[in-house]
Write a protein that holds these residues in place. Structure first.
Motif, PDB file in Angstrom:
ATOM      1  N   LEU A 112       5.785   4.651  -7.741  1.00  0.00           N
ATOM      2  CA  LEU A 112       6.891   5.275  -8.466  1.00  0.00           C
ATOM      3  C   LEU A 112       6.503   6.711  -8.797  1.00  0.00           C
ATOM      4  N   PHE A 113       7.324   7.665  -8.375  1.00  0.00           N
ATOM      5  CA  PHE A 113       7.053   9.084  -8.601  1.00  0.00           C
ATOM      6  C   PHE A 113       8.012   9.655  -9.647  1.00  0.00           C
ATOM      7  N   PRO A 150      12.896   7.162  -7.502  1.00  0.00           N
ATOM      8  CA  PRO A 150      11.932   7.800  -6.585  1.00  0.00           C
ATOM      9  C   PRO A 150      10.760   6.879  -6.255  1.00  0.00           C
ATOM     10  N   VAL A 151      11.004   5.902  -5.404  1.00  0.00           N
ATOM     11  CA  VAL A 151      10.001   4.882  -5.077  1.00  0.00           C
ATOM     12  C   VAL A 151       9.732   4.867  -3.581  1.00  0.00           C
ATOM     13  N   LEU A 152       8.455   4.892  -3.223  1.00  0.00           N
ATOM     14  CA  LEU A 152       8.013   4.719  -1.839  1.00  0.00           C
ATOM     15  C   LEU A 152       7.081   3.514  -1.769  1.00  0.00           C
ATOM     16  N   MET A 153       7.167   2.761  -0.671  1.00  0.00           N
ATOM     17  CA  MET A 153       6.264   1.629  -0.479  1.00  0.00           C
ATOM     18  C   MET A 153       5.610   1.743   0.886  1.00  0.00           C
ATOM     19  N   GLY A 154       4.277   1.760   0.900  1.00  0.00           N
ATOM     20  CA  GLY A 154       3.524   1.851   2.141  1.00  0.00           C
ATOM     21  C   GLY A 154       2.985   0.496   2.558  1.00  0.00           C
ATOM     22  N   PHE A 155       2.852   0.299   3.873  1.00  0.00           N
ATOM     23  CA  PHE A 155       2.388  -0.971   4.423  1.00  0.00           C
ATOM     24  C   PHE A 155       1.071  -0.786   5.172  1.00  0.00           C
ATOM     25  N   ASN A 156       0.214  -1.793   5.056  1.00  0.00           N
ATOM     26  CA  ASN A 156      -1.010  -1.842   5.854  1.00  0.00           C
ATOM     27  C   ASN A 156      -1.224  -3.260   6.346  1.00  0.00           C
ATOM     28  N   ALA A 157      -1.495  -3.402   7.629  1.00  0.00           N
ATOM     29  CA  ALA A 157      -1.670  -4.715   8.231  1.00  0.00           C
ATOM     30  C   ALA A 157      -3.045  -4.841   8.868  1.00  0.00           C
ATOM     31  N   ALA A 158      -3.295  -6.019   9.413  1.00  0.00           N
ATOM     32  CA  ALA A 158      -4.481  -6.292  10.236  1.00  0.00           C
ATOM     33  C   ALA A 158      -5.789  -5.933   9.522  1.00  0.00           C
ATOM     34  N   ASP A 159      -6.713  -5.312  10.251  1.00  0.00           N
ATOM     35  CA  ASP A 159      -8.057  -5.087   9.713  1.00  0.00           C
ATOM     36  C   ASP A 159      -8.058  -4.188   8.482  1.00  0.00           C
ATOM     37  N   PHE A 160      -7.313  -3.078   8.549  1.00  0.00           N
ATOM     38  CA  PHE A 160      -7.305  -2.168   7.407  1.00  0.00           C
ATOM     39  C   PHE A 160      -6.599  -2.801   6.215  1.00  0.00           C
ATOM     40  N   GLY A 161      -5.516  -3.515   6.484  1.00  0.00           N
ATOM     41  CA  GLY A 161      -4.815  -4.204   5.403  1.00  0.00           C
ATOM     42  C   GLY A 161      -5.692  -5.226   4.713  1.00  0.00           C
ATOM     43  N   THR A 162      -6.558  -5.870   5.475  1.00  0.00           N
ATOM     44  CA  THR A 162      -7.488  -6.846   4.892  1.00  0.00           C
ATOM     45  C   THR A 162      -8.629  -6.150   4.162  1.00  0.00           C
ATOM     46  N   ALA A 163      -9.151  -5.079   4.753  1.00  0.00           N
ATOM     47  CA  ALA A 163     -10.311  -4.382   4.181  1.00  0.00           C
ATOM     48  C   ALA A 163     -10.010  -3.811   2.799  1.00  0.00           C
ATOM     49  N   ASP A 187       0.907  19.482  -2.544  1.00  0.00           N
ATOM     50  CA  ASP A 187       1.485  19.758  -3.849  1.00  0.00           C
ATOM     51  C   ASP A 187       2.491  18.699  -4.295  1.00  0.00           C
ATOM     52  N   ILE A 188       2.494  17.529  -3.642  1.00  0.00           N
ATOM     53  CA  ILE A 188       3.410  16.477  -4.071  1.00  0.00           C
ATOM     54  C   ILE A 188       2.962  15.965  -5.435  1.00  0.00           C
ATOM     55  N   PRO A 189       3.878  15.450  -6.267  1.00  0.00           N
ATOM     56  CA  PRO A 189       3.502  14.952  -7.592  1.00  0.00           C
ATOM     57  C   PRO A 189       2.694  13.669  -7.502  1.00  0.00           C
ATOM     58  N   ALA A 190       1.915  13.406  -8.525  1.00  0.00           N
ATOM     59  CA  ALA A 190       1.149  12.160  -8.596  1.00  0.00           C
ATOM     60  C   ALA A 190       2.081  11.021  -9.010  1.00  0.00           C
ATOM     61  N   PRO A 191       1.853   9.835  -8.513  1.00  0.00           N
ATOM     62  CA  PRO A 191       2.694   8.703  -8.922  1.00  0.00           C
ATOM     63  C   PRO A 191       2.466   8.364 -10.399  1.00  0.00           C
ATOM     64  N   VAL A 192       3.508   7.878 -11.050  1.00  0.00           N
ATOM     65  CA  VAL A 192       3.414   7.508 -12.465  1.00  0.00           C
ATOM     66  C   VAL A 192       3.174   6.007 -12.643  1.00  0.00           C
TER      67      VAL A 192
END
Length: 276
Positions: A112-113, A150-163, A187-192
């Motif tokens: 959440l930004f 202002p919400v973004l959701m990132g995905f990670n799968a497989a080896d990196f998602g597990t690590a 210069d993007i804002p930090a998430p809150v």
């Protein structure tokens, strides 16, 4: 990728039409389906015992429950872990399906930004990581348009998602923000606020969804779905041949199992009438 079946990795089906977003989360669906049902929370199942004509006993850390028929909806990852003991042991075909099908990981980092800094007209954002970081933070979904937040959701799968499940939340968020800085500038804002998942580490999930790995076939999902002696029934996304990996697939498998339970009850009643 080297573990997936090239023949069956995308063997499922999908429905036409737009996707639906539950603004208050999946809890609205669960609450609706659970209305009027006596749901026992915090009852961790340790064993399921088929006692033949005496019914099926479900042993939990809070006591034992017995019924004529039981629907097992344990995730494939939990079935693989062996944390729930079946007595007698599951039939060979069903155990082979449990062993043969794979369990994938798809972890999320929801941020959440204070304000949007991306084009909110687009719901899906793709990122090409640096060389050697293939698949890391490559896919994002924006909730700015449907939720006006202002919400973004990132995905990670497989080896990196597990690590990254071994990282703390701060490290995961820092990694996510680093990827976003590569996409939109430093210069993007930090998430809150932030929320992360760790599906593989969750003892009640042991993974995000089932998948077809080398050597597995769609028929193994049919084997996993088969009931045992009309007393023990199985449901869950992994038992759904066409719509596995999805919530609607899990729901449809529940309808299928419920119908099997009803038919088994009718068959039992008719058998008793015949004998009498």
């Amino acid at each position: 990728m080297d573990q997936l079946s090239a023949q069956w990795f995308d063997s499922g089906s999908s429905y036409d039409g737009d996707e639906l977003l539950f603004l208050d989360g999946y809890q609205v669906l669960v609450k609706h389906l659970a209305a009027g049902v006596n749901v026992k929370l915090e009852h961790e199942v340790t064993a399921i015992v088929d006692q033949g004509s005496a019914g099926v006993s479900v042993e939990t850390k809070q006591g034992v429950f017995t019924a004529a028929r039981v629907v097992v909806t344990l995730p494939l990852g939990v079935l693989k872990s062996g944390s729930v003991h079946f007595q007698p042991a599951l039939p060979f075909g069903k155990q082979a399906a449990i062993d043969g099908l794979g369990v994938g990981v798809l972890n999320k980092c929801c941020l959440l930004f204070p304000q949007t800094f991306w084009d909110s007209e687009f719901d899906w954002l793709n990122y090409l990581p640096k060389l050697g970081q293939g698949g890391q933070w490559a896919e994002w979904v924006s909730f700015a348009r449907p939720t006006k937040r202002p919400v973004l959701m990132g995905f990670n799968a497989a080896d990196f998602g597990t690590a990254i499940e071994q990282w703390d939340d701060t490290a995961i968020v820092q990694s996510a923000v680093g990827a976003l800085q590569s996409m939109f500038g430093r210069d993007i804002p930090a998430p809150v606020d932030a929320l992360v998942t760790r599906w593989a580490s969750d003892p009640y999930a042991r993974g995000a969804y089932s998948c077809h790995v080398l050597g597995s076939t769609p028929t193994q999902r049919d084997d996993l779905a088969k009931n045992i002696h009309g007393r023990l029934f199985f449901a869950g996304e992994a038992t759904e041949r066409q719509h596995y990996q999805t919530v609607h697939g899990a729901y449809q498998s529940g309808l299928r199992a419920a119908q099997e339970v009803l038919l088994a009850g009718v068959a039992t009643t008719n058998s008793k009438r015949t004998r009498s």
